[in-house]
Design a protein around this motif. Structure first.
Motif, PDB file in Angstrom:
ATOM      1  N   UNK A  37       0.854  -1.168   0.000  1.00 19.60           N
ATOM      2  CA  UNK A  37       0.000   0.000   0.000  1.00 19.60           C
ATOM      3  C   UNK A  37       0.901   1.233   0.000  1.00 19.60           C
ATOM      4  N   UNK A  38       1.185   1.761  -1.167  1.00 18.84           N
ATOM      5  CA  UNK A  38       2.125   2.866  -1.278  1.00 18.84           C
ATOM      6  C   UNK A  38       1.462   4.231  -1.293  1.00 18.84           C
ATOM      7  N   UNK A  39       0.148   4.287  -1.522  1.00 17.96           N
ATOM      8  CA  UNK A  39      -0.564   5.552  -1.563  1.00 17.96           C
ATOM      9  C   UNK A  39      -0.622   6.156  -0.166  1.00 17.96           C
ATOM     10  N   UNK A  40      -0.148   7.404  -0.028  1.00 14.27           N
ATOM     11  CA  UNK A  40      -0.148   8.066   1.274  1.00 14.27           C
ATOM     12  C   UNK A  40      -1.512   8.694   1.501  1.00 14.27           C
ATOM     13  N   UNK A  41      -2.171   8.255   2.552  1.00 18.90           N
ATOM     14  CA  UNK A  41      -3.506   8.757   2.867  1.00 18.90           C
ATOM     15  C   UNK A  41      -3.544   9.453   4.210  1.00 18.90           C
ATOM     16  N   UNK A  42      -2.424   9.486   4.886  1.00 21.02           N
ATOM     17  CA  UNK A  42      -2.365  10.012   6.249  1.00 21.02           C
ATOM     18  C   UNK A  42      -1.254  11.042   6.311  1.00 21.02           C
ATOM     19  N   UNK A  43      -1.595  12.253   6.738  1.00 21.03           N
ATOM     20  CA  UNK A  43      -0.632  13.345   6.717  1.00 21.03           C
ATOM     21  C   UNK A  43       0.301  13.363   7.918  1.00 21.03           C
ATOM     22  N   UNK A 100       1.700  -4.759  12.174  1.00 21.55           N
ATOM     23  CA  UNK A 100       3.090  -4.368  12.414  1.00 21.55           C
ATOM     24  C   UNK A 100       3.975  -4.806  11.242  1.00 21.55           C
ATOM     25  N   UNK A 101       3.780  -6.039  10.782  1.00 22.91           N
ATOM     26  CA  UNK A 101       4.578  -6.570   9.678  1.00 22.91           C
ATOM     27  C   UNK A 101       4.349  -5.757   8.404  1.00 22.91           C
ATOM     28  N   UNK A 102       3.088  -5.467   8.097  1.00 28.31           N
ATOM     29  CA  UNK A 102       2.761  -4.687   6.905  1.00 28.31           C
ATOM     30  C   UNK A 102       3.339  -3.274   7.015  1.00 28.31           C
ATOM     31  N   UNK A 103       3.214  -2.663   8.182  1.00 29.05           N
ATOM     32  CA  UNK A 103       3.747  -1.310   8.389  1.00 29.05           C
ATOM     33  C   UNK A 103       5.257  -1.293   8.191  1.00 29.05           C
ATOM     34  N   UNK A 104       5.946  -2.287   8.720  1.00 28.76           N
ATOM     35  CA  UNK A 104       7.405  -2.353   8.552  1.00 28.76           C
ATOM     36  C   UNK A 104       7.783  -2.500   7.084  1.00 28.76           C
ATOM     37  N   UNK A 105       7.033  -3.314   6.350  1.00 30.33           N
ATOM     38  CA  UNK A 105       7.318  -3.500   4.920  1.00 30.33           C
ATOM     39  C   UNK A 105       7.104  -2.204   4.150  1.00 30.33           C
ATOM     40  N   UNK A 153      -4.571   3.891   9.936  1.00 29.28           N
ATOM     41  CA  UNK A 153      -5.318   5.040   9.407  1.00 29.28           C
ATOM     42  C   UNK A 153      -5.476   4.907   7.895  1.00 29.28           C
ATOM     43  N   UNK A 154      -4.425   4.498   7.198  1.00 25.48           N
ATOM     44  CA  UNK A 154      -4.513   4.341   5.747  1.00 25.48           C
ATOM     45  C   UNK A 154      -5.548   3.294   5.361  1.00 25.48           C
ATOM     46  N   UNK A 155      -5.570   2.178   6.063  1.00 22.83           N
ATOM     47  CA  UNK A 155      -6.528   1.122   5.749  1.00 22.83           C
ATOM     48  C   UNK A 155      -7.957   1.550   6.078  1.00 22.83           C
ATOM     49  N   UNK A 156      -8.149   2.271   7.174  1.00 21.95           N
ATOM     50  CA  UNK A 156      -9.483   2.787   7.491  1.00 21.95           C
ATOM     51  C   UNK A 156      -9.951   3.785   6.436  1.00 21.95           C
ATOM     52  N   UNK A 157      -9.053   4.679   6.023  1.00 22.28           N
ATOM     53  CA  UNK A 157      -9.405   5.672   5.006  1.00 22.28           C
ATOM     54  C   UNK A 157      -9.786   4.987   3.697  1.00 22.28           C
ATOM     55  N   UNK A 158      -9.040   3.964   3.308  1.00 23.05           N
ATOM     56  CA  UNK A 158      -9.341   3.219   2.084  1.00 23.05           C
ATOM     57  C   UNK A 158     -10.710   2.553   2.188  1.00 23.05           C
ATOM     58  N   UNK A 159     -10.997   1.929   3.314  1.00 31.80           N
ATOM     59  CA  UNK A 159     -12.278   1.268   3.518  1.00 31.80           C
ATOM     60  C   UNK A 159     -13.432   2.265   3.461  1.00 31.80           C
ATOM     61  N   UNK A 160     -13.260   3.417   4.086  1.00 28.43           N
ATOM     62  CA  UNK A 160     -14.315   4.439   4.070  1.00 28.43           C
ATOM     63  C   UNK A 160     -14.549   4.968   2.659  1.00 28.43           C
ATOM     64  N   UNK A 161     -13.474   5.192   1.884  1.00 27.14           N
ATOM     65  CA  UNK A 161     -13.617   5.639   0.496  1.00 27.14           C
ATOM     66  C   UNK A 161     -14.376   4.605  -0.324  1.00 27.14           C
TER      67      UNK A 161
END
Length: 57
Positions: free
Chosen positions: A1-7, A27-32, A42-50
């Motif tokens: 998930x490379x799209x930045x959705x959180x400032x 944690x693993x995904x965030x580290x990657x 936050x990025x995953x929540x924003x994507x789900x809401x969109x």
């Protein structure tokens, strides 16, 4: 998930309880992605809401 959705700006905060296996996976995904666990959540929540809005939910 490379799209930045959180400032990274400070906003409201609250405690979130997660199953240990879910926290480990996030944690693993965030580290990657080279981001914090908070940013990953936050990025995953924003994507789900969109997606919900796009589907008329």
């Amino acid at each position: 998930m490379n799209e930045v959705l959180y400032s990274g700006r400070k906003n409201h905060s609250f405690q979130l309880r997660l199953p240990e296996c879910m926290k480990d996976e996030i944690r693993r995904i965030a580290e990657m992605d080279g981001i914090s666990i908070n940013s990953a959540i936050v990025q995953r929540l924003a994507k789900s809401l969109r997606e919900d809005r796009a589907n008329g939910q």
